[in-house]
Design a protein around this motif. Structure first.
Motif, PDB file in Angstrom:
ATOM      1  N   ALA A 140      -0.530  49.443 -25.971  1.00 39.51           N
ATOM      2  CA  ALA A 140      -1.417  49.612 -27.116  1.00 39.51           C
ATOM      3  C   ALA A 140      -2.779  48.988 -26.861  1.00 39.51           C
ATOM      4  N   LEU A 141      -3.808  49.686 -27.322  1.00 34.41           N
ATOM      5  CA  LEU A 141      -5.175  49.180 -27.200  1.00 34.41           C
ATOM      6  C   LEU A 141      -5.637  48.791 -28.593  1.00 34.41           C
ATOM      7  N   ASN A 142      -5.947  47.527 -28.771  1.00 28.64           N
ATOM      8  CA  ASN A 142      -6.276  46.975 -30.089  1.00 28.64           C
ATOM      9  C   ASN A 142      -5.302  47.478 -31.157  1.00 28.64           C
ATOM     10  N   GLY A 143      -4.025  47.453 -30.790  1.00 28.29           N
ATOM     11  CA  GLY A 143      -2.991  47.812 -31.751  1.00 28.29           C
ATOM     12  C   GLY A 143      -2.676  49.300 -31.857  1.00 28.29           C
ATOM     13  N   VAL A 144      -3.490  50.150 -31.190  1.00 26.77           N
ATOM     14  CA  VAL A 144      -3.239  51.595 -31.262  1.00 26.77           C
ATOM     15  C   VAL A 144      -2.420  52.014 -30.044  1.00 26.77           C
ATOM     16  N   SER A 145      -1.237  52.584 -30.277  1.00 29.36           N
ATOM     17  CA  SER A 145      -0.429  52.929 -29.113  1.00 29.36           C
ATOM     18  C   SER A 145      -0.905  54.219 -28.464  1.00 29.36           C
ATOM     19  N   MET A 146      -0.680  54.291 -27.165  1.00 32.78           N
ATOM     20  CA  MET A 146      -1.176  55.424 -26.372  1.00 32.78           C
ATOM     21  C   MET A 146      -0.018  56.098 -25.657  1.00 32.78           C
ATOM     22  N   THR A 147      -0.278  57.256 -25.091  1.00 30.23           N
ATOM     23  CA  THR A 147       0.729  57.894 -24.252  1.00 30.23           C
ATOM     24  C   THR A 147       0.816  57.097 -22.944  1.00 30.23           C
ATOM     25  N   THR A 148       1.911  57.322 -22.228  1.00 28.39           N
ATOM     26  CA  THR A 148       2.135  56.567 -20.985  1.00 28.39           C
ATOM     27  C   THR A 148       0.959  56.699 -20.030  1.00 28.39           C
ATOM     28  N   LYS A 149       0.482  57.903 -19.828  1.00 28.68           N
ATOM     29  CA  LYS A 149      -0.572  58.102 -18.846  1.00 28.68           C
ATOM     30  C   LYS A 149      -1.915  57.537 -19.311  1.00 28.68           C
ATOM     31  N   GLU A 150      -2.212  57.706 -20.587  1.00 29.12           N
ATOM     32  CA  GLU A 150      -3.431  57.075 -21.125  1.00 29.12           C
ATOM     33  C   GLU A 150      -3.376  55.569 -20.891  1.00 29.12           C
ATOM     34  N   ALA A 151      -2.211  55.000 -21.204  1.00 30.25           N
ATOM     35  CA  ALA A 151      -2.048  53.556 -21.063  1.00 30.25           C
ATOM     36  C   ALA A 151      -2.179  53.129 -19.599  1.00 30.25           C
ATOM     37  N   ASP A 152      -1.563  53.906 -18.707  1.00 29.80           N
ATOM     38  CA  ASP A 152      -1.645  53.554 -17.283  1.00 29.80           C
ATOM     39  C   ASP A 152      -3.094  53.587 -16.796  1.00 29.80           C
ATOM     40  N   LEU A 170      -6.518  56.330  -8.889  1.00 29.54           N
ATOM     41  CA  LEU A 170      -5.931  56.535 -10.218  1.00 29.54           C
ATOM     42  C   LEU A 170      -4.847  57.600 -10.183  1.00 29.54           C
ATOM     43  N   LEU A 171      -5.160  58.681  -9.479  1.00 26.15           N
ATOM     44  CA  LEU A 171      -4.177  59.777  -9.391  1.00 26.15           C
ATOM     45  C   LEU A 171      -2.872  59.288  -8.788  1.00 26.15           C
ATOM     46  N   SER A 172      -2.981  58.537  -7.694  1.00 26.16           N
ATOM     47  CA  SER A 172      -1.744  58.119  -7.036  1.00 26.16           C
ATOM     48  C   SER A 172      -1.019  57.054  -7.850  1.00 26.16           C
ATOM     49  N   LYS A 173      -1.794  56.179  -8.539  1.00 23.42           N
ATOM     50  CA  LYS A 173      -1.157  55.131  -9.343  1.00 23.42           C
ATOM     51  C   LYS A 173      -0.464  55.713 -10.574  1.00 23.42           C
ATOM     52  N   TYR A 185      -6.533  66.871 -14.659  1.00 20.53           N
ATOM     53  CA  TYR A 185      -5.805  66.171 -15.706  1.00 20.53           C
ATOM     54  C   TYR A 185      -6.481  64.848 -16.046  1.00 20.53           C
ATOM     55  N   ILE A 186      -6.956  64.180 -15.000  1.00 19.74           N
ATOM     56  CA  ILE A 186      -7.579  62.875 -15.224  1.00 19.74           C
ATOM     57  C   ILE A 186      -8.716  63.006 -16.219  1.00 19.74           C
ATOM     58  N   VAL A 188      -9.116  65.064 -18.567  1.00 21.24           N
ATOM     59  CA  VAL A 188      -8.578  65.243 -19.912  1.00 21.24           C
ATOM     60  C   VAL A 188      -8.209  63.888 -20.527  1.00 21.24           C
ATOM     61  N   TYR A 189      -7.518  63.090 -19.718  1.00 19.71           N
ATOM     62  CA  TYR A 189      -7.093  61.786 -20.226  1.00 19.71           C
ATOM     63  C   TYR A 189      -8.274  60.839 -20.446  1.00 19.71           C
ATOM     64  N   ILE A 190      -9.254  60.913 -19.538  1.00 17.92           N
ATOM     65  CA  ILE A 190     -10.440  60.063 -19.696  1.00 17.92           C
ATOM     66  C   ILE A 190     -11.166  60.424 -20.995  1.00 17.92           C
ATOM     67  N   SER A 191     -11.269  61.714 -21.276  1.00 17.19           N
ATOM     68  CA  SER A 191     -11.999  62.066 -22.500  1.00 17.19           C
ATOM     69  C   SER A 191     -11.215  61.658 -23.747  1.00 17.19           C
ATOM     70  N   ARG A 192      -9.892  61.710 -23.658  1.00 18.84           N
ATOM     71  CA  ARG A 192      -9.091  61.200 -24.791  1.00 18.84           C
ATOM     72  C   ARG A 192      -9.322  59.705 -24.991  1.00 18.84           C
ATOM     73  N   LEU A 193      -9.382  58.981 -23.857  1.00 18.54           N
ATOM     74  CA  LEU A 193      -9.597  57.532 -23.949  1.00 18.54           C
ATOM     75  C   LEU A 193     -10.972  57.219 -24.505  1.00 18.54           C
ATOM     76  N   ARG A 194     -11.972  58.035 -24.107  1.00 15.44           N
ATOM     77  CA  ARG A 194     -13.331  57.817 -24.650  1.00 15.44           C
ATOM     78  C   ARG A 194     -13.327  58.004 -26.160  1.00 15.44           C
ATOM     79  N   LYS A 195     -12.582  59.010 -26.603  1.00 14.37           N
ATOM     80  CA  LYS A 195     -12.482  59.279 -28.030  1.00 14.37           C
ATOM     81  C   LYS A 195     -11.828  58.088 -28.740  1.00 14.37           C
ATOM     82  N   LEU A 196     -10.785  57.573 -28.111  1.00 12.86           N
ATOM     83  CA  LEU A 196     -10.091  56.425 -28.698  1.00 12.86           C
ATOM     84  C   LEU A 196     -11.025  55.208 -28.797  1.00 12.86           C
TER      85      LEU A 196
END
Ligand code: CA
Length: 219
Positions: A140-152, A170-173, A185-186, A188-196
């Motif tokens: 969770a980021l500041n209490g907001v939970s994320m999907t596994t990949k967002e969190a990773d 990042l891809l390999s990790k 895919y990355i 996509v996830y980065i833009s979701r994180l920016r939104k968050l």
């Protein structure tokens, strides 16, 4: 399980790492005390294996500073058989176990597994940066939970704030063996994180370093 092994005898360190990896562990090596302490503070491990006699900072110094910082990761101390005094000092400083050198890797594996079976100490596994707090266990980021990949992804970026994290890394990790051909895919996830981050009204930004990777920075 992720292991940090701090050992200045490179030949031994590399050999033990290799054997531990064959036993299924993920192993990070540090070759001196300072490097070891930095890794122990910055990263999250399931077990830390510390040689006592190290350049710059001793294994006992590392252990003491980890405990001062409330890092309660299990620690196994290593030392030559003759150094009984070191054993006592190590255990007094809060080591969980002690192994005399020379040792067989199977022995070390057994000790690591024994520590891992202990009930986990309640600990705050968090990374903070510029008003952001990432809770590793709750993803969770500041209490907001994320999907596994967002969190990773956010976890990897927050480990080294203000430094570029390579896209391939990042891809390999995050995607591991499935990484091939998934670079989009990355994004996509980065833009979701920016939104968050925006939703959290955070000053922190994820910037793209074109052709290279991403970094997390303040405002
Ligand atoms: Ca040594």
């Amino acid at each position: 399980m992720r292991i940090l092994y701090v050992e200045d005898e490179k030949f031994l360190a590399d050999a033990v790492k290799h054997n531990l990896e064959k036993s299924g562990f993920d192993v990070d090596l540090a070759y001196d005390g300072e490097e070891g302490l930095n890794a122990a503070i910055k990263d999250i491990y399931d077990c830390v294996v510390l040689d006592i006699m190290l350049p710059k900072l001793s294994g006992i110094d590392i252990l003491e500073r980890m405990r001062e910082k409330k890092i309660s990761t299990p620690v196994i101390m290593l030392s030559a058989l003759s150094e009984v005094e070191d054993k006592v000092r190590g255990l007094n400083s809060g080591a969980d176990d002690y192994l005399a050198k020379p040792f067989k890797t199977v022995e070390l594996v057994a000790r690591i597994n024994a520590l891992a079976r202990r009930p986990a100490a309640v600990q705050d596994r968090k990374i903070s940066y510029a008003g952001l707090e990432y809770n590793i266990d709750e993803r969770a980021l500041n209490g907001v939970s994320m999907t596994t990949k967002e969190a990773d992804i956010i976890h990897e970026l927050l480990k080294t704030p203000e430094k570029v994290v390579k896209k391939e890394y990042l891809l390999s990790k995050v995607w591991g063996g499935e990484a091939y051909g998934e670079d989009n895919y990355i994004e996509v996830y980065i833009s979701r994180l920016r939104k968050l981050l925006k939703e959290l009204h955070s000053d922190v930004k994820i910037t793209t370093v074109r052709g290279f990777g991403y970094k997390i920075i303040k405002g």
